[in-house]
Design a protein around this motif. Structure first.
Motif, PDB file in Angstrom:
ATOM      1  N   ILE A 256      70.610  21.704  87.532  1.00 60.02           N
ATOM      2  CA  ILE A 256      69.555  21.200  86.651  1.00 60.02           C
ATOM      3  C   ILE A 256      68.347  20.937  87.546  1.00 60.02           C
ATOM      4  CG2 ILE A 256      68.806  19.388  85.072  1.00 60.02           C
ATOM      5  CD1 ILE A 256      71.761  18.830  84.482  1.00 60.02           C
ATOM      6  N   PHE A 257      67.268  21.641  87.285  1.00 63.38           N
ATOM      7  CA  PHE A 257      66.054  21.480  88.088  1.00 63.38           C
ATOM      8  C   PHE A 257      64.998  20.753  87.261  1.00 63.38           C
ATOM      9  CE2 PHE A 257      61.859  22.581  89.563  1.00 63.38           C
ATOM     10  CZ  PHE A 257      61.964  22.554  90.947  1.00 63.38           C
ATOM     11  N   LEU A 323      69.809  25.311  84.444  1.00 68.43           N
ATOM     12  CA  LEU A 323      68.770  24.794  83.550  1.00 68.43           C
ATOM     13  C   LEU A 323      67.542  24.413  84.366  1.00 68.43           C
ATOM     14  CD1 LEU A 323      67.895  23.677  80.719  1.00 68.43           C
ATOM     15  CD2 LEU A 323      69.009  21.536  81.381  1.00 68.43           C
ATOM     16  N   PHE A 324      66.365  24.892  83.937  1.00 64.96           N
ATOM     17  CA  PHE A 324      65.103  24.565  84.595  1.00 64.96           C
ATOM     18  C   PHE A 324      64.182  23.832  83.619  1.00 64.96           C
ATOM     19  CE2 PHE A 324      66.450  28.157  87.217  1.00 64.96           C
ATOM     20  CZ  PHE A 324      66.082  27.761  88.494  1.00 64.96           C
ATOM     21  N   PHE A 325      63.736  22.634  83.996  1.00 66.09           N
ATOM     22  CA  PHE A 325      62.631  21.953  83.325  1.00 66.09           C
ATOM     23  C   PHE A 325      61.413  22.136  84.217  1.00 66.09           C
ATOM     24  CE2 PHE A 325      66.205  19.332  81.637  1.00 66.09           C
ATOM     25  CZ  PHE A 325      65.965  19.525  80.284  1.00 66.09           C
ATOM     26  N   LEU A 326      60.378  22.807  83.715  1.00 62.30           N
ATOM     27  CA  LEU A 326      59.221  23.128  84.552  1.00 62.30           C
ATOM     28  C   LEU A 326      57.921  22.764  83.845  1.00 62.30           C
ATOM     29  CD1 LEU A 326      60.441  26.596  85.820  1.00 62.30           C
ATOM     30  CD2 LEU A 326      60.032  24.599  87.256  1.00 62.30           C
ATOM     31  N   CYS A 327      56.980  22.227  84.611  1.00 65.45           N
ATOM     32  CA  CYS A 327      55.680  21.865  84.055  1.00 65.45           C
ATOM     33  C   CYS A 327      54.655  21.841  85.181  1.00 65.45           C
ATOM     34  CB  CYS A 327      55.752  20.502  83.368  1.00 65.45           C
ATOM     35  SG  CYS A 327      56.088  19.148  84.521  1.00 65.45           S
ATOM     36  N   ASP A 328      53.437  21.432  84.858  1.00 65.55           N
ATOM     37  CA  ASP A 328      52.397  21.274  85.878  1.00 65.55           C
ATOM     38  C   ASP A 328      52.155  19.790  86.135  1.00 65.55           C
ATOM     39  OD1 ASP A 328      50.385  21.692  87.662  1.00 65.55           O
ATOM     40  OD2 ASP A 328      48.885  22.312  86.219  1.00 65.55           O
ATOM     41  N   ARG A 329      51.907  19.040  85.062  1.00 69.24           N
ATOM     42  CA  ARG A 329      51.645  17.610  85.179  1.00 69.24           C
ATOM     43  C   ARG A 329      52.871  16.794  84.759  1.00 69.24           C
ATOM     44  NH1 ARG A 329      46.000  17.021  85.719  1.00 69.24           N
ATOM     45  NH2 ARG A 329      45.258  19.063  86.428  1.00 69.24           N
TER      46      ARG A 329
END
Length: 394
Positions: A256-257, A323-329
């Protein structure tokens, strides 16, 4: 916001010594003159500029020359801020039809530069937050996982490693003139640092690698949301940072990232194979589906009150899950992890997943918020990933 003369002088010197202005002595002198007169509150006329800068007596027939010089200076300033001055927190603006400089202060960029000086403090602060979250996990009673989506991560024989994306720093001379840690969003790993130095050999003796990293609010808050799902005392949960892991580390583990696109490090190629390519320079998410690419721009407004965050999930033949949770802010992942740990919302989302041809999926969510507080999230796209992911994951 009015800036001190010393602050203005620092940036004036930076501009006239830049590559853009290096071969433009006329522009350098004209800029110096306009900056000094503008700081004093003066509004010079064309004949004054002609006399003071170019040593010419006033001649109405020559006035157009001053206008041409000012026009060229305006173009040079634009070029400078598109290149070497991208991170400047004090902008010299020369409005059309005027001969005075407006000093525009950008507090967001100034705040980013302050991070350079306080990196060790940020590092200790992030460690303190993470320690608190993990202590909470240890002393909280364990409980069964109720949301179906999460059961493969916490109900199998595989260890689940939660990886938090940490930001890369290197050392060099910071804007204050001191030698310290600094952050450049275009440099996010040792490999990118090596490439940067290779492209700028003149800096080889001025910068060096650093062993300090830090995590944003999204990482501990996201971790906190996940750990509330399972409670404490789960022996098959581990935690790590993206700067310390390699793709090969997950041959026998779930992953899980939680992190920014800038913190993927060795996992970046995997995410790009999933069709999630983030342009750091432009803050644009390029979301690829087949032969089509959808661009989601996180700089669509003057004040960034929303962003596009992504979730991607796939299962491997042996039962492991990624599982990847990715965003910028920060608001992106803080909202995503709250959404994915909400029983009601996940029931509706799981129903949508069932309409796909595969359990493997990627999705884009629009998250609205203010500062670091999210207050709205809704699904923009949901697309199936290939059932066979052998070329994507070890």
């Amino acid at each position: 916001m009015t800036k001190s003369k010393s602050h203005i002088d620092i940036y004036l010197e930076k501009i006239i010594e830049s590559h853009v202005f290096s071969k433009s002595p006329v522009n350098r002198e004209l800029l110096k003159y306009l900056v000094q007169s503008s700081f004093k509150g003066e509004k010079p006329k064309e004949f004054q500029i002609a006399a003071d800068v170019f040593g010419k007596k006033y001649n109405p027939e020559k006035e157009v020359n001053v206008r041409v010089y000012v026009h060229n200076l305006r173009k040079k300033l634009k070029e400078y801020y598109e290149q070497e001055g991208q991170e400047d927190d004090l902008i010299f603006e020369l409005p059309k039809g005027q001969y005075t400089i407006d000093f525009k202060h950008l507090p967001i960029k100034a705040m980013k530069k302050n991070v350079n000086r306080f990196t060790p403090v940020l590092f200790l602060f992030s460690v303190f937050i993470l320690a608190g979250v993990l202590l909470f996990h240890v002393f909280l009673p364990s409980k069964p996982v109720k949301i179906e989506f999460w059961k493969p991560f916490f109900s199998t024989d595989f260890t689940t490693r939660i990886v938090l994306g940490d930001h890369y720093f290197y050392r060099g001379t910071v804007p204050s003139g001191q030698y310290g840690s600094m952050r450049d969003s275009r440099i996010n790993s040792d490999a990118e640092f090596d490439n940067f130095v290779k492209q700028h050999p003149e800096l080889i003796d001025q910068v060096e690698k650093n062993d300090i990293t830090y995590v944003n609010n999204q990482a501990p808050m996201g971790l906190f949301n996940l750990l509330q799902l399972v409670g404490g005392k789960h022996q098959n949960i581990e935690m790590d940072f993206s700067s310390r892991v390699k793709l090969e580390d997950f041959r026998d583990e779930n992953l899980i990232f939680i992190g920014s696109f800038k913190t993927l490090q060795d996992l970046k190629k995997t995410v790009e194979k999933l069709g999630l390519i983030y342009n750091i320079e432009e803050s644009v998410l390029n979301y690829q589906v087949g032969d089509s690419t959808f661009a989601f721009n996180n700089r669509a407004t003057s004040y960034l009150s929303y962003e596009y965050a992504t979730v991607s999930y796939f299962e491997l033949p042996d039962g492991r899950c990624v599982l990847f949770f990715l965003c910028d802010r920060d608001i992106g992942n803080m909202a995503l992890t709250k959404y994915f740990t909400d029983e009601t919302k996940m029931k509706a989302f799981e129903t949508k997943i069932q309409t796909l041809d595969s359990k493997n999926f990627k999705a884009v969510f629009e998250v609205k918020g203010e500062n670091r507080t999210d207050f709205d999230i809704h699904l923009i796209r949901l697309d199936a990933l290939p059932a066979n992911v052998s070329e994507i994951w070890p």
